[in-house]
Design a protein around this motif. Structure first.
Motif, mmCIF file in Angstrom:
data_model
loop_
_atom_site.group_PDB
_atom_site.id
_atom_site.type_symbol
_atom_site.label_atom_id
_atom_site.label_comp_id
_atom_site.label_asym_id
_atom_site.label_seq_id
_atom_site.Cartn_x
_atom_site.Cartn_y
_atom_site.Cartn_z
ATOM 1 N N VAL A 108 1.791 10.345 -7.925
ATOM 2 C CA VAL A 108 0.800 9.375 -7.441
ATOM 3 C C VAL A 108 -0.573 10.017 -7.346
ATOM 4 O O VAL A 108 -1.577 9.447 -7.769
ATOM 5 N N ARG A 109 -0.622 11.234 -6.787
ATOM 6 C CA ARG A 109 -1.902 11.917 -6.649
ATOM 7 C C ARG A 109 -2.531 12.205 -8.006
ATOM 8 O O ARG A 109 -3.739 12.038 -8.199
ATOM 9 N N ALA A 110 -1.717 12.657 -8.959
ATOM 10 C CA ALA A 110 -2.245 12.968 -10.293
ATOM 11 C C ALA A 110 -2.786 11.729 -10.978
ATOM 12 O O ALA A 110 -3.730 11.808 -11.777
ATOM 13 N N ALA A 111 -2.181 10.553 -10.679
ATOM 14 C CA ALA A 111 -2.660 9.306 -11.287
ATOM 15 C C ALA A 111 -3.919 8.795 -10.608
ATOM 16 O O ALA A 111 -4.715 8.080 -11.218
ATOM 17 N N LYS A 112 -4.113 9.141 -9.327
ATOM 18 C CA LYS A 112 -5.281 8.667 -8.586
ATOM 19 C C LYS A 112 -6.535 9.458 -8.911
ATOM 20 O O LYS A 112 -7.625 8.919 -9.000
ATOM 21 N N TRP A 113 -6.384 10.802 -9.019
ATOM 22 C CA TRP A 113 -7.560 11.592 -9.364
ATOM 23 C C TRP A 113 -7.153 12.808 -10.170
ATOM 24 O O TRP A 113 -6.022 13.287 -10.092
#
Length: 443
Positions: free
Chosen positions: A96-101
């Motif tokens: 999720v974090r990698a997809a957000k930023w």
């Protein structure tokens, strides 16, 4: 398809493949459900190639789409904190974090959100955490935010003024505070960042006798697990204390030498390449600037510089902040006129080279003046002035970007960590969160 599989999540049927689920990785819930070849480890419900998972189906739909496409699309009616909770259950928070930023880049960051504090006019410092969260000092309180910007239980210093703080790791925060003479407490404490619980207090001892002290600037060595803090005793004895970050036990102490003020330093920085400690005593703590690199193994300063006793113009006085750029063998300083200067670490006690190409540019009409601050990250140099942050790159530190929100107040502090930039403003304790969009979001 031979690897087709059904998942019954909260009564809703999802059909996917083990190839898609393998994108979650071995450390996820799905990694535990399948063997090394991503075949089911045991029998499934009803013998119909179906697993039942008693979780929220709406959140699972978003997370399954993330595994399929690598992109995160959150419906407007789905609370983000609910999605993050479910992602934690499945072991997909990193996805999720990698997809957000994306990976932090000062030339591509965008303002993601602004958060207002609870103590207007009292915000003094902000520190980024390794996981994308942060801590913000408000007087004698430290407010803690997770990487989802959810506010966690605060850290309470019992009305002691906070001097510095920082994440030792993702789960622990060290906080420095002034000693209160009427209470006999102060110094430094270690807190659980999730619960706010005080784990232990750090002690300073001399000849096996505990000493009262105020703790100033902090620094951490990830390699050795050591914690460094500048210390001042009741009789103005100055030094640098060293503690084991895992046990909280004092392991060393460095006393200041004649003519060098280190205890009231405003900046400490561990240098992993050389295993040295950078110590800077800066204005307004003292009228003169003292900078040195300490080798604790040899108990001596291996590099030192001061503006005392050498013919300097007024422009070169009153150094407000300093930082080591170890890759370039140099130290960057900034003075009260927002001029950037550079010193060569290969020349002990040399002069400052003031760079007109790297001078900070003043913008906006910030009502209250704040001292400029410096930071480095990924080969880039960051410097705040008034209500903006300048980004410098390359061997000559050329200005490449300027970060400023449209209605920002004066910047009193900023910090970079967890692939985010946190900027604390004087105006009503607003702090901004800047993130780098994923590359695919820019294409």
């Amino acid at each position: 398809m031979k690897d087709r599989i059904k998942l019954n999540v909260g009564g809703r049927i999802f059909e996917t493949t083990t190839t898609t689920l393998a994108n979650a990785g071995r450390n996820s819930l799905f990694g535990a459900m399948f063997d090394d070849q991503w075949n089911p480890r045991g029998p499934m419900d009803g013998g119909q190639n179906e697993y039942f998972i008693d979780r929220n189906p709406a959140c699972f739909s978003v997370l399954l789409d993330l595994l399929r496409t690598g992109e995160l699309h959150i419906p407007a009616n789905l609370p983000e904190h609910l999605l993050y909770r479910e992602a934690l259950y499945y072991g997909l928070l990193d996805h999720v974090r990698a997809a957000k930023w994306g990976e932090f880049d000062g030339n591509r960051v965008k303002l993601a959100t602004s958060v207002r504090g609870r103590a207007p006019g009292d915000g003094t410092a902000i520190r980024a955490g390794p996981d994308g969260g942060c801590v913000v000092a408000h007087g004698s309180m430290v407010h803690v935010y997770s990487w989802t910007m959810e506010q966690l239980p605060p850290l309470n210093l019992n009305y002691q003024r906070i001097n510095d703080m920082g994440f030792v790791d993702a789960h622990r925060v060290a906080v420095c505070a002034c000693e209160r003479i009427d209470r006999g407490d102060g110094g430094m404490g270690m807190f659980n960042s999730s619960t706010g619980e005080l784990l232990y207090k750090f002690q300073v001892s001399h000849e096996n006798q505990p000493k009262s002290f105020s703790a100033g600037a902090l620094s951490f060595s990830p390699e050795s697990g050591q914690i460094f803090a500048s210390c001042r005793g009741r009789s103005n004895e100055y030094g640098i204390g060293v503690w084991d970050g895992y046990t909280g036990k004092q392991t060393d102490f460095y006393y200041e030498t004649a003519g060098w003020s280190i205890g009231d330093s405003g900046r400490l920085q561990c240098l992993p390449t050389t295993n040295l400690l950078f110590v800077a005593t800066l204005y307004p703590r003292t009228e003169n600037c003292y900078i040195q690199l300490l080798d604790f193994r040899e108990k001596k300063a291996v590099w030192s510089w001061s503006d005392v006793g050498w013919p300097a113009t007024i422009d070169e006085k009153m150094v407000l902040d300093a930082i080591v750029m170890e890759d370039g063998n140099s130290i960057c300083v900034v003075n009260q006129y927002d001029d950037l200067g550079f010193m060569d670490l290969r020349s002990n006690g040399g002069s400052v080279r003031w760079s007109t190409r790297s001078r900070l540019l003043k913008m906006g009409n910030a009502d209250e003046r704040c001292y400029p601050k410096l930071a480095t990250h990924g080969g880039q140099l960051f410097a705040s002035t008034n209500d903006s942050i300048s980004v410098f790159c390359g061997p000559d530190w050329v200005l490449t970007s300027r970060l400023r929100r449209s209605h920002g107040g004066s910047i009193c502090d900023f910090s970079i960590g967890g692939d985010r930039l946190f900027v604390l403003h004087n105006e009503e304790d607003v702090f901004d969160v800047w993130e780098t969009p994923p590359l695919r979001a820019l294409s």
